[in-house]
Design an enzyme around this catalytic site. Structure first.
Site, PDB file in Angstrom:
ATOM      1  N   ASP A 103      -2.009  -3.261  -1.496  1.00 42.43           N
ATOM      2  CA  ASP A 103      -2.569  -4.541  -1.794  1.00 42.43           C
ATOM      3  C   ASP A 103      -2.271  -5.319  -0.332  1.00 42.43           C
ATOM      4  OD1 ASP A 103      -3.059  -4.062  -4.222  1.00 42.43           O
ATOM      5  OD2 ASP A 103      -1.084  -4.688  -4.973  1.00 42.43           O
TER       6      ASP A 103
HETATM    7  N1  URA Z   1       0.834  -0.733  -6.480  1.00 33.30           N
HETATM    8  C1  URA Z   1       0.486  -1.915  -6.443  1.00 33.30           C
HETATM    9  O1  URA Z   1       0.720  -2.699  -7.505  1.00 33.30           O
HETATM   10  N2  URA Z   1       0.274  -2.486  -5.277  1.00 33.30           N
HETATM   11  C2  URA Z   1       0.184  -1.750  -3.907  1.00 33.30           C
HETATM   12  O2  URA Z   1      -0.098  -2.358  -2.931  1.00 33.30           O
HETATM   13  C3  URA Z   1       0.423  -0.206  -4.094  1.00 33.30           C
HETATM   14  C4  URA Z   1       0.583   0.401  -5.353  1.00 33.30           C
END
Ligand code: URA
Length: 235
Positions: A103
């Site tokens: 993310d």
């Molecule tokens: N899980 C998440 O919620 N975000 C990420 O960036 C990676 C795994």
């Protein structure tokens, strides 16, 4: 391989542009300037230099990046710059892409490559490559949350519970979670399903490969043979 073709393969522009770099004596091979674009170069263990920067000969570009917050993994980002802007233009020209996505606000180990086989191997659900995350939570972590994460939690659009391969409390508001899947926002959604909330997320490890302590946010490096071994890619 001809020097001109070698430069082109490594993202230094068109053949004509590469020829210009070579003719202008901006390219060295194993430390020696070479101004012949058609010189046949032995690529085994080769390091070439362009404008004083060393490049290892790399059939495929395989890298690790310490992803900082505020960058998107998408090649066509919507709200923040792409992680690919943190790489030299020559690597972007090679069409490298992140293996899986973190993310925008997640930090830590991100692998990037133009090797389709490596990408496929690490992304494949069947392979169950473990990924280790450190999550800072809004509320204190307790044993009940750990038990739920290990037993499996139901995510809103899933029919089957999803379980963590590992979950441990490492601080009052700090949780280390190992996942073998890569569902959308998986860590945040799993933690939310236990009644807590992820405030910050960092990926420490993929397979047996850890983010090196001396790789600062925004920095990248080539994957060495030993790194590819830790990913289970080389014997
Ligand atoms: N899980 C998440 O919620 N975000 C990420 O960036 C990676 C795994």
């Amino acid at each position: 391989m001809q020097l001109e073709r070698l430069l082109q393969k490594h993202g230094f522009g068109t053949r004509k542009g590469c020829r210009g770099l070579i003719r202008h004596e901006r390219v060295a091979v194993n430390g020696q300037i070479c101004d012949d674009p058609f010189a046949e170069i032995d690529t085994d263990g080769l390091v070439f230099t362009v404008d004083g920067v060393d490049w290892p000969y790399a059939e495929f570009a395989c890298l690790m990046l310490h992803k900082p917050a505020g960058y998107e993994c998408s090649r066509k980002p919507m709200h923040h710059p792409s992680v690919l802007t943190l790489l030299p233009i020559q690597l972007r020209e090679r069409d490298v892409q992140p293996i899986g996505r973190l993310d925008e606000d997640t930090t830590g180990l991100l692998l990037i490559t133009d090797d389709g086989q490596l990408n496929h191997m690490l992304s494949s659900a069947k392979r169950k490559v473990p990924k280790v995350y450190l999550a800072t939570t809004k509320h204190p972590v307790d044993q009940d949350q750990i038990d739920q994460l290990l037993a499996g939690v139901l995510l809103n659009d899933e029919l089957e519970p999803v379980a963590a391969a590992g979950a441990e409390m490492v601080g009052e508001n700090l949780l280390r979670l190992t996942l073998t899947g890569g569902k959308y926002h998986q860590v945040k959604r799993m933690v939310a399903a236990t009644g807590n909330r992820v405030e910050a997320l960092h990926r420490e490890m993929v397979g047996e490969l850890s983010l090196p302590a001396d790789l600062n946010p925004g920095e990248w490096r080539w994957l060495a043979e030993v790194d590819l071994q830790k990913l289970g890619y080389l014997p």
